[in-house]
Design an enzyme around this catalytic site. Structure first.
Site, PDB file in Angstrom:
ATOM      1  N   ASP A  80      -6.955  -6.405  -8.909  1.00 55.22           N
ATOM      2  CA  ASP A  80      -6.105  -5.338  -8.391  1.00 55.22           C
ATOM      3  C   ASP A  80      -5.360  -5.867  -7.182  1.00 55.22           C
ATOM      4  O   ASP A  80      -5.913  -6.632  -6.390  1.00 55.22           O
ATOM      5  CB  ASP A  80      -6.900  -4.085  -8.050  1.00 55.22           C
ATOM      6  CG  ASP A  80      -7.976  -4.313  -6.995  1.00 55.22           C
ATOM      7  OD1 ASP A  80      -7.702  -4.082  -5.797  1.00 55.22           O
ATOM      8  OD2 ASP A  80      -9.097  -4.721  -7.359  1.00 55.22           O
ATOM      9  N   ASP A 169      -6.995   6.218  -6.305  1.00 54.13           N
ATOM     10  CA  ASP A 169      -7.831   5.515  -5.323  1.00 54.13           C
ATOM     11  C   ASP A 169      -8.199   6.526  -4.242  1.00 54.13           C
ATOM     12  O   ASP A 169      -7.385   6.859  -3.388  1.00 54.13           O
ATOM     13  CB  ASP A 169      -7.041   4.339  -4.750  1.00 54.13           C
ATOM     14  CG  ASP A 169      -7.812   3.534  -3.713  1.00 54.13           C
ATOM     15  OD1 ASP A 169      -8.957   3.915  -3.382  1.00 54.13           O
ATOM     16  OD2 ASP A 169      -7.267   2.523  -3.234  1.00 54.13           O
ATOM     17  N   GLU A 171     -10.923   7.122  -1.364  1.00 53.95           N
ATOM     18  CA  GLU A 171     -11.957   6.406  -0.624  1.00 53.95           C
ATOM     19  C   GLU A 171     -11.798   6.679   0.867  1.00 53.95           C
ATOM     20  O   GLU A 171     -11.149   7.636   1.278  1.00 53.95           O
ATOM     21  CB  GLU A 171     -11.877   4.919  -0.927  1.00 53.95           C
ATOM     22  CG  GLU A 171     -10.504   4.301  -0.609  1.00 53.95           C
ATOM     23  CD  GLU A 171     -10.473   2.794  -0.774  1.00 53.95           C
ATOM     24  OE1 GLU A 171     -11.299   2.123  -0.134  1.00 53.95           O
ATOM     25  OE2 GLU A 171      -9.612   2.303  -1.548  1.00 53.95           O
TER      26      GLU A 171
END
Length: 278
Positions: A80, A169, A171
């Site tokens: 990634d 994503d 987080e």
């Protein structure tokens, strides 16, 4: 290792953070300055978040336990990338056995990756199966607006067998409070709304990238998504460890950032293609 971001002024110009990309009042309503931990991870300005940034800010750990992990049978190596990597040598990555890749496309409703085309299309052009991801900032704007922004700037999906569904994503917050100032129930609602909008726009259930610790702290270890959304777990170790949210298995696992963020798909290349095809 990550490339350092340019200075804030250069980043604004290079990454296309136009004045119209964020409301004029954003600086007073939202914390846009990276935390100390984020600065240690190379995040110098709003828009710099990337998958696994907090792991980069932690003390270095031995990678000796990772020897041979990519050779495990029936798992497929991927990477990634974000603006930190700049222009990626995709031919070299292919020669190293990488067969799939995700590229950061957007963050919040204010940032687009200036290297997106080279990274996203470059992976495709060497034969990889590719996908795009969105770095969520729930403190900044609504989940629907962020999902729409993501789809409009590279996060869409096509049934070509080479495009993976988008990844959310979600987080640690690089700009302030770990859980973006939301309660556990508010965070679950935010995530649900983003995923629902993404599916409405694309017809696909997005992948969720997170860490077990963050998911437990900020969603109360919610099990709301474990039957619909593939899990991409981050843990820099010799195993993926305890999974969050009642997911019975991981689909992807980010296991190291050396020499680039590396990931394993929990299946052979036919399973990667199956996820891409839908």
């Amino acid at each position: 290792m990550k490339k350092p971001l340019p200075t804030i002024c250069a980043a604004v110009a290079a990454l296309g953070l136009a004045a119209t990309a964020a409301p004029a009042h954003a600086a007073t309503r939202h914390n846009t300055l990276p935390t100390k931990a984020a600065r240690l991870a190379g995040i110098t300005a709003l828009g710099g978040g990337y998958a696994g940034w907090k792991q980069h800010a932690e003390p270095s750990r031995s990678t000796s336990l990772l020897v041979g992990v990519t050779a495990a049978t029936r798992r497929t190596l991927g990477v990634d990338v974000s603006a930190y990597q700049g222009n990626v040598n995709w031919s070299a990555q292919w020669k190293n056995g990488v067969r799939w890749a995700y590229t950061k496309a957007t963050e919040g409703t204010y940032y687009k990756n200036a290297y997106f085309n080279q990274q996203y299309n470059g992976a495709y052009n060497v034969g990889m199966i590719r996908g795009a991801y969105h770095f969520a900032n729930p403190a900044y704007s609504s989940p629907v607006s962020q999902a729409d922004y993501f789809v409009a700037h590279g996060g869409g999906w096509s049934k070509d067998g080479k495009t993976l569904p988008g990844m959310l994503d979600i987080e640690y917050n690089p700009y302030g409070a770990t859980c973006f100032g939301k309660t556990k129930s508010q965070m679950v609602s935010w995530i649900r709304s983003f995923l629902n909008e993404y599916k409405r726009k694309t017809g696909r259930d997005a992948v969720i990238y997170t860490t077990t610790g963050w998911w437990q702290q900020c969603t109360g270890n919610s099990t709301a998504f474990n039957s619909t959304n593939p899990l991409w777990v981050a843990r820099y170790s010799s195993s993926a460890g305890t999974l969050p949210g009642g997911w019975p298995y991981y689909t992807m696992w980010q296991f190291t950032d050396s020499p680039i963020d590396q990931d394993l798909f929990n299946g052979d290349i036919s399973r990667v293609r199956a996820l891409a095809t839908g």
